[in-house]
Design a protein around this motif. Sequence first.
Motif, PDB file in Angstrom:
ATOM      1  N   ALA A 176       0.848  -1.206   0.000  1.00  0.00           N
ATOM      2  CA  ALA A 176       0.000   0.000   0.000  1.00  0.00           C
ATOM      3  C   ALA A 176       0.874   1.242   0.000  1.00  0.00           C
ATOM      4  O   ALA A 176       0.622   2.182  -0.761  1.00  0.00           O
ATOM      5  N   ASP A 177       1.908   1.249   0.838  1.00  0.00           N
ATOM      6  CA  ASP A 177       2.741   2.455   0.943  1.00  0.00           C
ATOM      7  C   ASP A 177       3.881   2.468  -0.081  1.00  0.00           C
ATOM      8  O   ASP A 177       4.366   3.529  -0.457  1.00  0.00           O
ATOM      9  N   ASP A 178       4.315   1.277  -0.468  1.00  0.00           N
ATOM     10  CA  ASP A 178       5.393   1.127  -1.456  1.00  0.00           C
ATOM     11  C   ASP A 178       6.653   1.898  -1.077  1.00  0.00           C
ATOM     12  O   ASP A 178       7.331   2.450  -1.943  1.00  0.00           O
ATOM     13  N   GLU A 179       6.960   1.931   0.212  1.00  0.00           N
ATOM     14  CA  GLU A 179       8.215   2.533   0.674  1.00  0.00           C
ATOM     15  C   GLU A 179       9.376   1.579   0.384  1.00  0.00           C
ATOM     16  O   GLU A 179       9.181   0.367   0.340  1.00  0.00           O
ATOM     17  N   PRO A 180      10.588   2.092   0.255  1.00  0.00           N
ATOM     18  CA  PRO A 180      11.737   1.181   0.103  1.00  0.00           C
ATOM     19  C   PRO A 180      11.882   0.310   1.350  1.00  0.00           C
ATOM     20  O   PRO A 180      11.534   0.743   2.456  1.00  0.00           O
ATOM     21  N   PHE A 181      12.390  -0.905   1.175  1.00  0.00           N
ATOM     22  CA  PHE A 181      12.655  -1.750   2.336  1.00  0.00           C
ATOM     23  C   PHE A 181      13.777  -1.124   3.141  1.00  0.00           C
ATOM     24  O   PHE A 181      14.694  -0.516   2.579  1.00  0.00           O
ATOM     25  N   PRO A 182      13.761  -1.258   4.474  1.00  0.00           N
ATOM     26  CA  PRO A 182      14.712  -0.547   5.323  1.00  0.00           C
ATOM     27  C   PRO A 182      16.178  -0.944   5.081  1.00  0.00           C
ATOM     28  O   PRO A 182      16.914  -0.199   4.408  1.00  0.00           O
ATOM     29  N   ILE A 221      23.671  -5.483  -0.817  1.00  0.00           N
ATOM     30  CA  ILE A 221      22.209  -5.531  -0.682  1.00  0.00           C
ATOM     31  C   ILE A 221      21.657  -4.135  -0.397  1.00  0.00           C
ATOM     32  O   ILE A 221      20.645  -3.715  -0.976  1.00  0.00           O
ATOM     33  N   ALA A 222      22.322  -3.414   0.506  1.00  0.00           N
ATOM     34  CA  ALA A 222      21.848  -2.071   0.870  1.00  0.00           C
ATOM     35  C   ALA A 222      21.791  -1.166  -0.374  1.00  0.00           C
ATOM     36  O   ALA A 222      20.823  -0.420  -0.581  1.00  0.00           O
ATOM     37  N   GLU A 223      22.796  -1.280  -1.190  1.00  0.00           N
ATOM     38  CA  GLU A 223      22.830  -0.478  -2.412  1.00  0.00           C
ATOM     39  C   GLU A 223      21.665  -0.852  -3.346  1.00  0.00           C
ATOM     40  O   GLU A 223      21.003   0.010  -3.917  1.00  0.00           O
ATOM     41  N   THR A 224      21.452  -2.147  -3.473  1.00  0.00           N
ATOM     42  CA  THR A 224      20.358  -2.601  -4.332  1.00  0.00           C
ATOM     43  C   THR A 224      19.015  -2.093  -3.817  1.00  0.00           C
ATOM     44  O   THR A 224      18.152  -1.649  -4.587  1.00  0.00           O
ATOM     45  N   LEU A 225      18.829  -2.145  -2.500  1.00  0.00           N
ATOM     46  CA  LEU A 225      17.538  -1.741  -1.937  1.00  0.00           C
ATOM     47  C   LEU A 225      17.259  -0.252  -2.157  1.00  0.00           C
ATOM     48  O   LEU A 225      16.088   0.173  -2.134  1.00  0.00           O
ATOM     49  N   ALA A 226      18.315   0.508  -2.353  1.00  0.00           N
ATOM     50  CA  ALA A 226      18.123   1.943  -2.575  1.00  0.00           C
ATOM     51  C   ALA A 226      17.577   2.245  -3.966  1.00  0.00           C
ATOM     52  O   ALA A 226      17.049   3.336  -4.223  1.00  0.00           O
ATOM     53  N   ASP A 227      17.688   1.273  -4.844  1.00  0.00           N
ATOM     54  CA  ASP A 227      17.219   1.443  -6.233  1.00  0.00           C
ATOM     55  C   ASP A 227      15.680   1.417  -6.248  1.00  0.00           C
ATOM     56  O   ASP A 227      15.062   0.512  -5.704  1.00  0.00           O
ATOM     57  N   PRO A 228      15.063   2.410  -6.869  1.00  0.00           N
ATOM     58  CA  PRO A 228      13.583   2.463  -6.875  1.00  0.00           C
ATOM     59  C   PRO A 228      12.942   1.231  -7.522  1.00  0.00           C
ATOM     60  O   PRO A 228      11.800   0.914  -7.221  1.00  0.00           O
ATOM     61  N   THR A 229      13.680   0.544  -8.370  1.00  0.00           N
ATOM     62  CA  THR A 229      13.088  -0.650  -8.988  1.00  0.00           C
ATOM     63  C   THR A 229      13.082  -1.830  -8.023  1.00  0.00           C
ATOM     64  O   THR A 229      12.670  -2.919  -8.396  1.00  0.00           O
ATOM     65  N   PHE A 230      13.521  -1.596  -6.795  1.00  0.00           N
ATOM     66  CA  PHE A 230      13.439  -2.649  -5.780  1.00  0.00           C
ATOM     67  C   PHE A 230      12.420  -2.327  -4.689  1.00  0.00           C
ATOM     68  O   PHE A 230      12.444  -2.901  -3.620  1.00  0.00           O
ATOM     69  N   ARG A 231      11.521  -1.383  -4.996  1.00  0.00           N
ATOM     70  CA  ARG A 231      10.409  -1.151  -4.061  1.00  0.00           C
ATOM     71  C   ARG A 231       9.401  -2.286  -4.180  1.00  0.00           C
ATOM     72  O   ARG A 231       9.373  -3.011  -5.182  1.00  0.00           O
ATOM     73  N   PRO A 232       8.566  -2.456  -3.173  1.00  0.00           N
ATOM     74  CA  PRO A 232       7.661  -3.621  -3.150  1.00  0.00           C
ATOM     75  C   PRO A 232       6.830  -3.824  -4.408  1.00  0.00           C
ATOM     76  O   PRO A 232       6.779  -4.929  -4.943  1.00  0.00           O
ATOM     77  N   ARG A 233       6.173  -2.752  -4.905  1.00  0.00           N
ATOM     78  CA  ARG A 233       5.317  -2.962  -6.089  1.00  0.00           C
ATOM     79  C   ARG A 233       6.147  -3.349  -7.310  1.00  0.00           C
ATOM     80  O   ARG A 233       5.736  -4.188  -8.111  1.00  0.00           O
ATOM     81  N   ALA A 234       7.325  -2.759  -7.419  1.00  0.00           N
ATOM     82  CA  ALA A 234       8.196  -3.114  -8.555  1.00  0.00           C
ATOM     83  C   ALA A 234       8.650  -4.566  -8.444  1.00  0.00           C
ATOM     84  O   ALA A 234       8.791  -5.267  -9.453  1.00  0.00           O
ATOM     85  N   LEU A 235       8.863  -4.978  -7.211  1.00  0.00           N
ATOM     86  CA  LEU A 235       9.291  -6.373  -7.037  1.00  0.00           C
ATOM     87  C   LEU A 235       8.180  -7.352  -7.407  1.00  0.00           C
ATOM     88  O   LEU A 235       8.453  -8.460  -7.880  1.00  0.00           O
ATOM     89  N   LEU A 236       6.924  -6.965  -7.209  1.00  0.00           N
ATOM     90  CA  LEU A 236       5.829  -7.841  -7.665  1.00  0.00           C
ATOM     91  C   LEU A 236       6.021  -8.172  -9.142  1.00  0.00           C
ATOM     92  O   LEU A 236       5.856  -9.319  -9.561  1.00  0.00           O
TER      93      LEU A 236
END
Lengths: 475, 475, 475
Positions: free
Chosen positions: A47-53, A143-158
């Motif tokens: 719902a919020d589609d925030e980046p993973f911490p 991993i931290a670097e990858t998570l910062a990429d917007p294409t790794f937000r939850p909806r994008a990961l779906l």
Amino acid sequence: MTAWTLHPDRALPADPVTRPIAREIYEAVQDLPIVSMHGHVDVTAFADDEPFPDPAQLLVVPDHYLTRMLVSQGAQLPELGVGPVDGPGFESDPREIFRRFCAGWKHFRGTPTRYWMEHELVEIFGVTVRPSAETADQIYDQIAETLADPTFRPRALLDRFGIEIIGTTDPAWSTLDEHARLAADLPGRVLPTFRPDPLLHPARATWQGDLERLATASGIATDTYAGYLAALRERRAAFVAAGGLATDHGHLSADTTPLPDDVASSLFEKALRGSSDGSGISTAEESAFSAHMLFQMAAMSVEDGLVMQFHPGVLRDHDPAVAATFGPDKGYDIPVVTEFAHGLRPVLEAFGNSASFRMIAFTVDEDVYSRELAPLAGVYPALRLGAPWWFLDAPDAMRRFREAATETAGFSNMSGFVDDTRAFCSIPARHDLARRVDAGYLARLVAEHRLDLDEAVDTAADLAYHLPKLAYAAR
Amino acid sequence: MTAWTLHPDRALPADPVTRPIAREIYEAVQDLPIVSMHGHVDVTAFADDEPFPDPAQLLVVPDHYLTRMLVSQGAQLPELGVGPVDGPGFESDPREIFRRFCAGWKHFRGTPTRYWMEHELVEIFGVTVRPSAETADQIYDQIAETLADPTFRPRALLDRFGIEIIGTTDPAWSTLDEHARLAADLPGRVLPTFRPDPLLHPARATWQGDLERLATASGIATDTYAGYLAALRERRAAFVAAGGLATDHGHLSADTTPLPDDVASSLFEKALRGSSDGSGISTAEESAFSAHMLFQMAAMSVEDGLVMQFHPGVLRDHDPAVAATFGPDKGYDIPVVTEFAHGLRPVLEAFGNSASFRMIAFTVDEDVYSRELAPLAGVYPALRLGAPWWFLDAPDAMRRFREAATETAGFSNMSGFVDDTRAFCSIPARHDLARRVDAGYLARLVAEHRLDLDEAVDTAADLAYHLPKLAYAAR
Amino acid sequence: MTAWTLHPDRALPADPVTRPIAREIYEAVQDLPIVSMHGHVDVTAFADDEPFPDPAQLLVVPDHYLTRMLVSQGAQLPELGVGPVDGPGFESDPREIFRRFCAGWKHFRGTPTRYWMEHELVEIFGVTVRPSAETADQIYDQIAETLADPTFRPRALLDRFGIEIIGTTDPAWSTLDEHARLAADLPGRVLPTFRPDPLLHPARATWQGDLERLATASGIATDTYAGYLAALRERRAAFVAAGGLATDHGHLSADTTPLPDDVASSLFEKALRGSSDGSGISTAEESAFSAHMLFQMAAMSVEDGLVMQFHPGVLRDHDPAVAATFGPDKGYDIPVVTEFAHGLRPVLEAFGNSASFRMIAFTVDEDVYSRELAPLAGVYPALRLGAPWWFLDAPDAMRRFREAATETAGFSNMSGFVDDTRAFCSIPARHDLARRVDAGYLARLVAEHRLDLDEAVDTAADLAYHLPKLAYAAR
């Protein structure tokens, strides 16, 4: 040491006759979309589609498969970032937590956690070195670097994961607001699942408060048994309206024996009074009441078409001191002997031959596959045999499931693969592994001339995609 | 699509080292005669030797393995020719029934029904196309034509199938007239088996009537406990005289605890009075009485030498509404947890070390193989461990049986292969499959250098032929 | 017939991809020393170091694995040299006994007895012909000649077998004199194990006498509950002083529920009075008391650091007539359903997260591996999952154990291999077989790309040597 990679034939049978057949079957299904109808990823992630911490909060802290293994080898939960219920006193540096996980990598040998995590690290995060005390920081940074990429937000990961549809698990009193937002943004893709467990166990300390939450959410007073049933029915309708297809039930026993209405009603009232005056109802009375309520849930499923997922047989919080300090779901949940033949009989007698009812039964007591669940699913049209669950969602256990259940239930009476995780990034690894194990099993049937190759390919697609869609389709 | 054929290596292990060894073992035993001491083919088939009616009545309607699978996928029993107990209202066109079976062929993938039926269709009836909605009529016609051939009458099939000896299952009150005719025509080839189950369960609605049948058949009044025992003993003697070698017992529990004579007698009288005045005996009392009667049956076996076949642990008629409408044996029989270590103890304490006693124990709860039955059969000379039964008479389940039981019980304490079917034409397929699975298991022992090849070949012949002959030999 | 030899690849997987990997893993661990912390070889064998008597007394008479199989095929125990408790009347010619064993060689096919004995005969005694009625005397003579060689005395065999450390099982009242001698001669090599079972079961006929033995050995009066506890504590301290590392407990049930002190005390007194006046305590009371005492043993382990080995779930002396005539341990011990999740809960709640406690749990009910024991060992740091025990110490059963338990518990929560035998000469065969089976399992993980080869080799060494050392290390 050479780079850490995923072998294309991993988890396929080793023998040189069966492997090429397995590879052919697997290749035919590896890219099918993922149907993930049962899981515990928090709806707010989508719902919020925030980046993973951070890597530790994403991969270590919430995953009790992982923390329990480290605890068994001497780690303390707070060292792994798992905090006491009522306060601080736990590791807050994610890098430190991640180091402890990597240093314990050896202990995961032979477990599915190892298999899934290897898949995730290599495939999702591009890690090229084996975890260890020495490599922990390097892996963490990557991993931290990858998570910062917007294409790794939850909806994008779906999309990246190929998830066509995903179910969340939501309390009966959920407002379903997040699902309303998701229905607008991603229609039909993230669906709620109705989970009423705490409301059906009146001896729990939280029951009275949960009843009030139910009343608030439903707008129906829950201070009578009739009101309680009506409120549950109202919430189920709200879940249906929000796109929900299923309910989910985790009870200690598989008993579904209904009580006479007046007995159920007086147990409800006794529990309600006891909850305020401290007298409560006995354990045996609670067991009888919760069995009765499973029957009621089945009856409501016949009315509203929600598929009834049943996950009995786990003794939760085996160490109550851990539960008191750290809360539930911390790895101290232990399977127990579970009896289905008598337990499910009341529901199956009443609704088992009805086209309006669908129950999917899961177990962590694998003894019941060949003895009870496959024979039951092999005759009652309303019953589907769920995929190997929790501790059994592992390569050898999945193979045992196929070998134990298929000869009696066939494939058509099964749910196909259903994952069950709060570890979002493990979902593609879990589905991929299941497809590989099924390909291996089917390849053996082909190699033993018990099935033709075209049938095996067709069945693999059923198990990976079509059967889950069918099992959870609206009645 | 190429012609449908049976692969010569079917059901042998796939790995290229083990398969040729398995083939060599299998070839040494494939043509041994069939000993089929336990089954449910109606004796009148052999006594009257009429042609079998039609493909549906031969292969579909009476086979609950098959109808239950189609029911689980939405078929109604009447559509498959299974009629309500009290009347018409079911499909009477055999071709239509056969079409429904062929259209559902997919659902049998991975089951032994699929394996056996493929064997039967190809080997016995010369079918060359895979069953489907499209090929149903062609296959039907070919089978019907074959059945019209006089060399496909029941007695001729005994020869064609290589059946040296076959047992039928007969109620205790059977006149054994058909067996008398068969003893004259086919001496020693079709033998009766004494099945007293309904007489040992006094709470059943049919009990009073069955007692009267027993009285008529034996010429002994059954209105006292002593008369009841005497009548049972008389019928056992009649079965022995008719060539019978065994009794057969299907109880819910494996309990064999004897009661004091006066308690047994008063339970009998209470049941007898209750049967007329409606009071009856309780479920617990019936359980105690039937356990007591198993002990009595064992004691009588010590006297008359009949081998005691014991098949406990099935909850019959799980859906009582189906049983009320369609009768028993319609696929709604579900295995339950079965305890043998305490259950068999009274009988084994009394007779387990006696050379005059022989019990063959079967189970559909495979957990007991390694835990209870193999340890018991591995020490008590009177006990033999029966072949995998019913749902477990399937390739992977048979392999699990060998793996779970052999290391503790060895081969010599087993019954060898015993089929259990009312589907006459499946008998050669079942024996052939068992020989293949055993060859595969033995070949693995050879390939792993745990057994020499000559020993494996010798053992395969024991399991296929010599052990069943020995297990059922008169004491 | 060619000479009887041991194949270098025996018990390794047959498939041509996995076998060479298995061979490589096995070769890396085959020569590691043997750690044999649990067994039943009599300490006097090592203390006195006399030559072993004769082939029958060494290999046949005391081995109930072996005599039970011959009994199941019609032999009488006295024919095998097993004498009645109170007198003669049994075969005293060892050559005759050995002939009976060799004549029954066929019956051991597929059992671990066959596998171990083949290893012993070929590897230790240089036998080159398969046992049979014809070869019995030749084999007997060869073994007898070997045993006369001084390098085949017990202490020399410890070296020959590569046994670094061996545990014996000793009653709580043992003076430990032999162990004192051994501590001087072979320091740290032969260790006592504290086995208090008969003292914890007050309904046994021997209890009163055993209590007196305990009083004598400890110098503490055992006529009160407090004295009884103090005496047990004193003996545990004596075992610790004598180098003991572990206790051992064989109860029917896995229940560990403690009683309030006053209840335990009054049950003790009731049993003590009953033992003299004949009233005794009930079976249920004894069960409650012995469960309570398991909890006390765990509490004392936290104090003194002895590792608690737990072997529940065997119904001893299934045929009481055999036990009365021939004594215990004659092959009539039968596994029963064993529940660990609730049973162990009291001890694990109390001490399961303590670094001062270590329990190793064994089972002969293999259903509990995946359902209960692996989940418990996979979270509680104090619990280790013992190696497959007794009937399950066999190639296929060991493989099932790995497959059922590893995915949930990993390797690090296991005891590594632990033998359990009174057959001294079988110890190297048992360890070698376990190393082969583990190599095969690990090789499959490597071949399926679920584990890297270096990890597999490291794990094989853990299972064979390092984990047992660690599991039994002083707390």
